[in-house]
Scaffold this motif. Sequence first.
Motif, PDB file in Angstrom:
ATOM      1  N   TYR A  85      -0.014   9.030  -8.191  1.00 34.75           N
ATOM      2  CA  TYR A  85      -0.116  11.068  -7.703  1.00 34.75           C
ATOM      3  C   TYR A  85      -0.607  11.582  -6.633  1.00 34.75           C
ATOM      4  CZ  TYR A  85       1.949  11.481 -12.672  1.00 34.75           C
ATOM      5  OH  TYR A  85       3.091  11.631 -13.357  1.00 34.75           O
ATOM      6  N   ALA A  86      -1.834  10.640  -6.249  1.00 38.17           N
ATOM      7  CA  ALA A  86      -2.506  11.138  -4.810  1.00 38.17           C
ATOM      8  C   ALA A  86      -1.400  10.694  -4.194  1.00 38.17           C
ATOM      9  CB  ALA A  86      -3.464  10.346  -4.920  1.00 38.17           C
ATOM     10  N   GLY A  87      -0.945  10.241  -3.706  1.00 39.00           N
ATOM     11  CA  GLY A  87      -0.173   9.754  -2.412  1.00 39.00           C
ATOM     12  C   GLY A  87       1.382  11.004  -2.191  1.00 39.00           C
ATOM     13  N   LEU A  88       1.710  11.409  -3.639  1.00 37.00           N
ATOM     14  CA  LEU A  88       2.766  12.232  -3.901  1.00 37.00           C
ATOM     15  C   LEU A  88       2.127  13.335  -3.852  1.00 37.00           C
ATOM     16  CD1 LEU A  88       5.588  13.246  -5.456  1.00 37.00           C
ATOM     17  CD2 LEU A  88       4.313  14.058  -7.839  1.00 37.00           C
ATOM     18  N   LEU A  89       1.158  14.053  -3.825  1.00 41.77           N
ATOM     19  CA  LEU A  89       0.464  15.319  -3.477  1.00 41.77           C
ATOM     20  C   LEU A  89       0.432  15.565  -2.640  1.00 41.77           C
ATOM     21  CD1 LEU A  89      -1.640  16.208  -7.574  1.00 41.77           C
ATOM     22  CD2 LEU A  89       0.893  16.898  -6.440  1.00 41.77           C
ATOM     23  N   VAL A  90      -0.836  14.600  -1.637  1.00 40.74           N
ATOM     24  CA  VAL A  90      -0.868  14.377  -0.275  1.00 40.74           C
ATOM     25  C   VAL A  90       0.087  14.241   1.003  1.00 40.74           C
ATOM     26  CG1 VAL A  90      -3.483  13.563   0.941  1.00 40.74           C
ATOM     27  CG2 VAL A  90      -3.196  14.361  -1.373  1.00 40.74           C
ATOM     28  N   ALA A  91       0.360  13.682   0.556  1.00 40.63           N
ATOM     29  CA  ALA A  91       0.899  12.987   1.534  1.00 40.63           C
ATOM     30  C   ALA A  91       1.802  13.847   2.704  1.00 40.63           C
ATOM     31  CB  ALA A  91       3.014  12.123   0.776  1.00 40.63           C
ATOM     32  N   PRO A  92       2.690  14.827   2.511  1.00 41.44           N
ATOM     33  CA  PRO A  92       2.705  15.906   3.032  1.00 41.44           C
ATOM     34  C   PRO A  92       2.262  16.191   3.911  1.00 41.44           C
ATOM     35  CG  PRO A  92       3.961  16.715   0.898  1.00 41.44           C
ATOM     36  CD  PRO A  92       2.882  15.419   0.491  1.00 41.44           C
ATOM     37  N   PHE A  93       0.783  16.503   3.527  1.00 44.35           N
ATOM     38  CA  PHE A  93      -0.604  16.869   4.668  1.00 44.35           C
ATOM     39  C   PHE A  93      -0.845  15.710   5.101  1.00 44.35           C
ATOM     40  CE2 PHE A  93      -1.163  19.514   0.594  1.00 44.35           C
ATOM     41  CZ  PHE A  93      -1.267  20.585   1.133  1.00 44.35           C
TER      42      PHE A  93
ATOM     43  N   MET B  17       0.912  -1.371  -0.343  1.00 38.99           N
ATOM     44  CA  MET B  17       0.373   0.179  -0.102  1.00 38.99           C
ATOM     45  C   MET B  17       1.042   1.531   0.233  1.00 38.99           C
ATOM     46  SD  MET B  17      -2.567   1.619   2.608  1.00 38.99           S
ATOM     47  CE  MET B  17      -1.586   2.875   3.614  1.00 38.99           C
ATOM     48  N   SER B  18       0.703   2.170  -0.611  1.00 41.14           N
ATOM     49  CA  SER B  18       1.498   3.518  -0.575  1.00 41.14           C
ATOM     50  C   SER B  18       0.293   4.793  -0.405  1.00 41.14           C
ATOM     51  CB  SER B  18       2.059   3.479  -2.279  1.00 41.14           C
ATOM     52  OG  SER B  18       2.428   4.288  -2.539  1.00 41.14           O
ATOM     53  N   ILE B  19       1.111   5.450   0.915  1.00 40.00           N
ATOM     54  CA  ILE B  19       1.032   7.035   0.497  1.00 40.00           C
ATOM     55  C   ILE B  19       1.637   7.907   0.416  1.00 40.00           C
ATOM     56  CG2 ILE B  19       0.174   8.229   2.417  1.00 40.00           C
ATOM     57  CD1 ILE B  19      -0.988   5.710   3.006  1.00 40.00           C
ATOM     58  N   ALA B  20       2.139   7.486   0.340  1.00 37.33           N
ATOM     59  CA  ALA B  20       3.227   7.758  -1.052  1.00 37.33           C
ATOM     60  C   ALA B  20       2.895   7.358  -1.950  1.00 37.33           C
ATOM     61  CB  ALA B  20       4.653   8.663  -0.264  1.00 37.33           C
ATOM     62  N   PRO B  21       3.757   7.873  -3.179  1.00 37.08           N
ATOM     63  CA  PRO B  21       3.656   7.653  -4.603  1.00 37.08           C
ATOM     64  C   PRO B  21       5.005   6.358  -4.426  1.00 37.08           C
ATOM     65  CG  PRO B  21       5.355   9.504  -4.837  1.00 37.08           C
ATOM     66  CD  PRO B  21       5.081   9.110  -3.283  1.00 37.08           C
ATOM     67  N   SER B  22       4.114   5.371  -5.270  1.00 32.53           N
ATOM     68  CA  SER B  22       5.256   3.868  -5.353  1.00 32.53           C
ATOM     69  C   SER B  22       4.313   3.253  -6.102  1.00 32.53           C
ATOM     70  CB  SER B  22       5.109   2.866  -3.652  1.00 32.53           C
ATOM     71  OG  SER B  22       3.618   2.854  -2.916  1.00 32.53           O
ATOM     72  N   THR B  23       5.703   2.684  -7.012  1.00 33.95           N
ATOM     73  CA  THR B  23       5.921   2.018  -7.854  1.00 33.95           C
ATOM     74  C   THR B  23       6.816   0.607  -8.382  1.00 33.95           C
ATOM     75  OG1 THR B  23       6.051   3.171 -10.072  1.00 33.95           O
ATOM     76  CG2 THR B  23       3.226   3.101  -9.201  1.00 33.95           C
ATOM     77  N   SER B  24       6.362  -0.156  -9.204  1.00 35.07           N
ATOM     78  CA  SER B  24       7.193  -1.093  -9.721  1.00 35.07           C
ATOM     79  C   SER B  24       7.525  -1.255 -10.618  1.00 35.07           C
ATOM     80  CB  SER B  24       7.074  -2.547  -8.666  1.00 35.07           C
ATOM     81  OG  SER B  24       6.207  -2.877  -9.589  1.00 35.07           O
ATOM     82  N   THR B  25       8.937  -1.599 -11.704  1.00 33.06           N
ATOM     83  CA  THR B  25       8.862  -1.777 -13.032  1.00 33.06           C
ATOM     84  C   THR B  25       7.286  -2.813 -13.300  1.00 33.06           C
ATOM     85  OG1 THR B  25      11.045  -1.009 -12.886  1.00 33.06           O
ATOM     86  CG2 THR B  25      10.248  -1.817 -15.186  1.00 33.06           C
ATOM     87  N   ASP B  26       7.459  -3.809 -12.476  1.00 32.73           N
ATOM     88  CA  ASP B  26       5.914  -4.960 -13.116  1.00 32.73           C
ATOM     89  C   ASP B  26       5.071  -4.876 -12.779  1.00 32.73           C
ATOM     90  OD1 ASP B  26       6.899  -5.959 -10.249  1.00 32.73           O
ATOM     91  OD2 ASP B  26       5.397  -6.697 -10.654  1.00 32.73           O
ATOM     92  N   GLU B  27       4.840  -3.438 -12.146  1.00 34.56           N
ATOM     93  CA  GLU B  27       3.691  -2.581 -11.617  1.00 34.56           C
ATOM     94  C   GLU B  27       3.500  -1.462 -12.992  1.00 34.56           C
ATOM     95  OE1 GLU B  27       4.364  -0.767  -8.063  1.00 34.56           O
ATOM     96  OE2 GLU B  27       2.629  -2.369  -7.173  1.00 34.56           O
ATOM     97  N   ALA B  28       3.540  -0.901 -13.503  1.00 33.44           N
ATOM     98  CA  ALA B  28       3.713   0.468 -14.932  1.00 33.44           C
ATOM     99  C   ALA B  28       2.457  -0.790 -16.330  1.00 33.44           C
ATOM    100  CB  ALA B  28       5.063   0.522 -15.497  1.00 33.44           C
ATOM    101  N   PRO B  29       1.773   0.185 -16.124  1.00 31.03           N
ATOM    102  CA  PRO B  29       1.035  -0.505 -17.342  1.00 31.03           C
ATOM    103  C   PRO B  29       1.395  -0.557 -18.803  1.00 31.03           C
ATOM    104  CG  PRO B  29       0.127   1.389 -16.630  1.00 31.03           C
ATOM    105  CD  PRO B  29       1.242   1.966 -15.976  1.00 31.03           C
ATOM    106  N   LYS B  30       1.817  -1.856 -19.171  1.00 28.20           N
ATOM    107  CA  LYS B  30       3.076  -2.418 -20.520  1.00 28.20           C
ATOM    108  C   LYS B  30       2.235  -1.867 -21.499  1.00 28.20           C
ATOM    109  CE  LYS B  30       5.066  -4.776 -17.318  1.00 28.20           C
ATOM    110  NZ  LYS B  30       6.298  -4.227 -17.116  1.00 28.20           N
ATOM    111  N   ALA B  31       3.016  -1.386 -22.422  1.00 31.57           N
ATOM    112  CA  ALA B  31       2.353  -1.423 -24.253  1.00 31.57           C
ATOM    113  C   ALA B  31       2.429  -2.372 -25.366  1.00 31.57           C
ATOM    114  CB  ALA B  31       3.542   0.049 -24.596  1.00 31.57           C
ATOM    115  N   ALA B  32       2.431  -3.183 -24.368  1.00 31.51           N
ATOM    116  CA  ALA B  32       1.964  -4.690 -25.317  1.00 31.51           C
ATOM    117  C   ALA B  32       0.829  -5.557 -25.048  1.00 31.51           C
ATOM    118  CB  ALA B  32       3.048  -5.848 -25.017  1.00 31.51           C
ATOM    119  N   ALA B  33       0.536  -5.889 -26.374  1.00 29.91           N
ATOM    120  CA  ALA B  33      -0.991  -6.747 -25.816  1.00 29.91           C
ATOM    121  C   ALA B  33      -1.288  -7.389 -24.954  1.00 29.91           C
ATOM    122  CB  ALA B  33      -1.135  -7.334 -27.018  1.00 29.91           C
ATOM    123  N   PRO B  34      -2.855  -6.987 -24.301  1.00 27.34           N
ATOM    124  CA  PRO B  34      -2.614  -7.901 -23.158  1.00 27.34           C
ATOM    125  C   PRO B  34      -3.380  -9.016 -22.543  1.00 27.34           C
ATOM    126  CG  PRO B  34      -4.740  -6.422 -24.105  1.00 27.34           C
ATOM    127  CD  PRO B  34      -3.811  -6.423 -25.129  1.00 27.34           C
TER     128      PRO B  34
END
Length: 467
Positions: free
Chosen positions: A38-46, A1-18
């Motif tokens: 992006y919510a984590g990125l912007l809201v985390a300081p608050f 779970m991410s309160i600040a921004p977090s992703t992993s390489t395998d989590e990013a949307p792929k351009a390849a066919a589903p």
Amino acid sequence: MSIAPSTSTDEAPKAAAPAPSPSRWAPLRPLVLRLHFYAGLLVAPFLLVAATTGFLYAGSFQAEKIMYADEMTVPVGDTKLPISEQVAAARKAHPEGTVSAVRPSPADDESTRVMLSGVEGMADTHTLAVFVDPYTAEVRGALEQYGSTGALPLRTWIDEFHRDLHLGENGRLYSEFAASWLWVIAGGGVVLWLSRRRALRKVRGTSGRRRTLGLHGTVGVWAAIGFFFLSATGLTWSTYAGANIDELRTSLGHSTPAISSTAGGDHGGHGAAAGSGGTAEHGVGLDQILAAARAEGLGDPVEIVPPADASSAYVVKQVQRSWPEKQDSAAIDPATGEVTDVLRFDDYPLLAKLTRWGIDLHTGILFGLVNQIALMLLALSLIVLILLGYRMWWQRGRGSAFGRPIPRGAWQQVPPQILIPLVAAIAVVGYFVPLLGIPLAAFIAVDVVLGEIAHRRGRRTPESAGV
């Protein structure tokens, strides 16, 4: 779970066919991931500020008992003096202002509090609490007090810092903004974590960003229920969402009732609940008023509120908010000492009870020290999650200043039969929680515009096609 921004390489949307047979979740996952990032990125300081000040507030109850022990506690004596004598001693020592309430000593070793309003140099929402020894009528001190929980200067300062950063009504927007987004970020993080393959969730034996993600997700999933609770209860008394919640409760007939301070009145919710008087002695006097309340079953701790005017009654109300809560109240005619109205907490509508319990649990009162420790641990977990989230953001960018962004185009992958109800649900929630709805709408608008600009420049890619 991410309160600040977090992703992993395998989590990013792929351009390849589903995959040939994608699940219903597959189209939504990139959208949730992008919103979570992006919510984590912007809201985390608050959230970081809210968690830090909330941690301090949860600890302020015990700190207050230590700092103000001389005023709050007394040596146990033989017999407590009549409450009228204790109030008279307080007025002799502090003739300024008017008596707005009296809290008789609730325990053998606790002092009586006589609250004075209208004291020069003190805010209208604050009172001067004069502490009186119930056995000797000795005045042990006087301190500024705020709120129905009787917060003294230390806890009042931390409470206001947590609520509005000492910036007044405008400052309250920060805490409402944080509460509005906390449940969204926490919920999105839980969904993302549970959707990962079990092998990718483990922490032991991993290193680098994957280990950080494992720690982040594990802590977040365990603390998520607490975050949902803090968000919901925090919004209950916020400026805008709180007003909408109150309006909804009223329309359902579940608003918090108020006792009528006029003889024979109904629980209309508009009866006088505050009084003033030079000595708080009207008609039969405080001692008979307190005795009448005791006869109605109102045990300690209670607060006696003098009549607001010549046509009003005394209001005696229980003020225990620890479990089991005591919130009964009685209106008593000052001329005769007869009870004119009684309001039992058992008769409160369900939503009014849930609101009361939720607020008291949120503020650390309902279960005392255990409640406060739990809140401190929850605040610490939120702080840790935010720091881990930013660390993952840094690790994802391999040391670049801003990390790598999450590609656009996620919404285009969602089937209309899912997207349309989802947008409708978000619109309804955004209406009732405006500090969620307005920023979300602004983010989507900006993101779509940027995507359209990129498209017109001939750079249409999965990373420049909208949210």
